[in-house]
Write an enzyme that holds these catalytic residues in place. Structure first.
Site, short mmCIF file in Angstrom:
data_model
loop_
_atom_site.label_atom_id
_atom_site.label_comp_id
_atom_site.label_asym_id
_atom_site.label_seq_id
_atom_site.Cartn_x
_atom_site.Cartn_y
_atom_site.Cartn_z
N ASP A 1 -12.10 31.94 -0.25
CA ASP A 1 -12.46 30.92 -1.26
C ASP A 1 -11.67 29.62 -1.07
OD1 ASP A 1 -9.96 31.74 -1.96
OD2 ASP A 1 -10.47 32.40 -3.99
N ARG B 1 3.43 6.14 -3.47
CA ARG B 1 3.00 4.80 -3.90
C ARG B 1 2.56 4.79 -5.36
NH1 ARG B 1 -1.11 2.70 0.58
NH2 ARG B 1 -1.92 4.80 0.29
N LYS C 1 0.75 -10.78 -1.12
CA LYS C 1 -0.47 -9.96 -1.13
C LYS C 1 -0.77 -9.46 -2.53
CE LYS C 1 -0.24 -5.28 -0.26
NZ LYS C 1 0.14 -4.10 0.53
N ARG D 1 -3.24 -6.45 -4.25
CA ARG D 1 -4.14 -5.34 -3.91
C ARG D 1 -5.35 -5.36 -4.83
NH1 ARG D 1 -4.50 -1.27 -0.67
NH2 ARG D 1 -2.45 -1.48 0.28
N ASP E 1 6.61 -2.90 7.95
CA ASP E 1 6.20 -2.30 6.68
C ASP E 1 6.64 -0.85 6.67
OD1 ASP E 1 5.10 -2.21 4.17
OD2 ASP E 1 3.05 -2.65 4.79
C1 R5P Z 1 2.28 -1.06 0.05
O1 R5P Z 1 3.06 -1.47 -0.80
C2 R5P Z 1 2.77 -0.42 1.30
O2 R5P Z 1 4.05 -0.84 1.62
C3 R5P Z 1 1.85 -0.69 2.46
O3 R5P Z 1 1.80 -2.08 2.69
C4 R5P Z 1 0.47 -0.19 2.18
O4 R5P Z 1 0.55 1.07 1.55
C5 R5P Z 1 -0.33 -0.06 3.41
O5 R5P Z 1 -1.59 0.42 3.08
P1 R5P Z 1 -2.89 -0.16 3.77
O6 R5P Z 1 -2.70 0.01 5.24
O7 R5P Z 1 -4.01 0.71 3.23
O8 R5P Z 1 -3.03 -1.57 3.35
#
Ligand code: R5P
Length: 316
Positions: free
Chosen positions: A36, A95, A193, A195, A219
């Site tokens: 399952d 996150r 940036k 989101r 990053d």
């Molecule tokens: C956001 O604050 C993280 O540091 C990354 O910049 C982000 O999670 C990257 O995700 P993606 O590649 O989907 O933009």
């Protein structure tokens, strides 16, 4: 107390590399699924009185890998393990450390509660997205950093014309850490940036001098590639040289991230092997292994020695 290293199913290659660097065999363990689709776990050797380390990044599918980690920990606890440490090179859900809108959960807190209540004595993470989530856990959190390894890998691509770029405000301190680690000392620029959704971002402006410079974007993670794509577009519009390096601790490359990044003038992407790489890549991705870093941390924890230079407190 005997050391036992057990791997979940998320990343067998990294588990094998860590075991080799540590000089121990991986503990035998059956991992599968019931008809399952529920997870099935069974330890095949005694854990009684042992110092158990469970290696499992909670990368996609995050729910499955997280739950498997909890089941392995429960099995080890019921089998009499003296101490259980979760080694989570990539911590999923990190996150979601706050509510971005009403009627949302704080998923990172839910994960921390589950791990803390699951019989795990401490957790080791690597370059976790939001270091402050340490406070969500009621067990000790050891935050390792792969930044020195990544800085060493990127150093050969640095020249006086390079500029370090944070692709969002959250990465600004990280860019400063790279600036301190690299030679020659480089300027730092920040891409601002916003989101829009899980796979869409918008850039409002770039601060710092990027004109005629070759960007090194740093990053903590690459997921859909939206952040990097938007940053590259903004940097090119601001006059950067189309000779771009991207550095990140965790390369998840979900959805169409690879196709998205392939269209950009990115010369190389440097990531660690904290999560498995997709099979077909067709991109210049250089991977820095963190197996020896994890092995070093496990050896020191097992010997109750300081993690000292391996950890990073409170700064992304
Ligand atoms: C956001 O604050 C993280 O540091 C990354 O910049 C982000 O999670 C990257 O995700 P993606 O590649 O989907 O933009």
């Amino acid at each position: 107390m005997d050391l036992q290293l057990i791997a979940g199913s998320a990343h067998p290659v990294l588990a094998a590399a860590t075991a080799t660097a540590l000089g121990v065999p991986l503990g035998a363990c059956e991992l599968g699924r019931f008809p399952d689709d529920e997870s099935r776990v069974r330890l095949c050797e005694s854990a009684r009185g042992r110092d158990v380390y469970i290696l499992q990044p909670t990368c996609p599918p995050a729910d499955r890998h997280l739950f498997e980690l909890l089941l392995i920990a429960d099995a080890a606890r019921r089998a009499g393990a003296a101490r259980i440490t979760a080694i989570v090179p990539y911590l999923g859900y990190a996150r979601q450390d706050r509510r971005s809108a009403g009627r949302e959960p704080v998923a990172a807190r839910v994960v921390a509660n589950a791990v803390s209540a699951g019989g795990i004595d401490r957790i080791v993470v690597v370059d976790v997205h939001a270091p402050a989530i340490e406070g969500f856990f009621s067990i000790p959190v050891e935050s390792l950093t792969a930044m020195p390894l990544l800085a060493e890998a990127v150093q050969t691509h640095v020249d006086a014309n390079s500029v370090l770029v944070a692709p969002d405000l959250g990465a600004a301190k990280l860019a400063e850490r790279y600036a301190r680690a690299l030679r020659p000392s480089l300027p730092v620029a920040i891409v601002h940036k916003t989101r829009i959704s899980g796979s869409e971002v918008r850039v409002t402006r770039v601060t710092g001098d990027v004109e005629h410079r070759a960007p090194i974007i740093v990053d903590d993670m690459i997921t859909t590639g939206a952040t990097i794509e938007a940053a590259v577009d903004a940097l090119l519009a601001a006059g950067s040289v189309p000779r771009i390096t991207v550095v990140a601790s965790h390369g998840l490359f979900v959805d169409n991230a690879l196709a998205r990044l392939r269209q950009l003038p990115i010369q190389r992407i440097i990531v660690t092997d904290s999560v498995p790489l997709p099979e077909t890549v067709a991109l210049a991705i250089q991977r820095v292994t963190i197996g020896p870093l994890l092995a070093n941390a496990i050896a020191r924890l097992h010997a109750d020695e300081s993690l000292g230079d391996l950890v990073q407190h409170g700064v992304r």
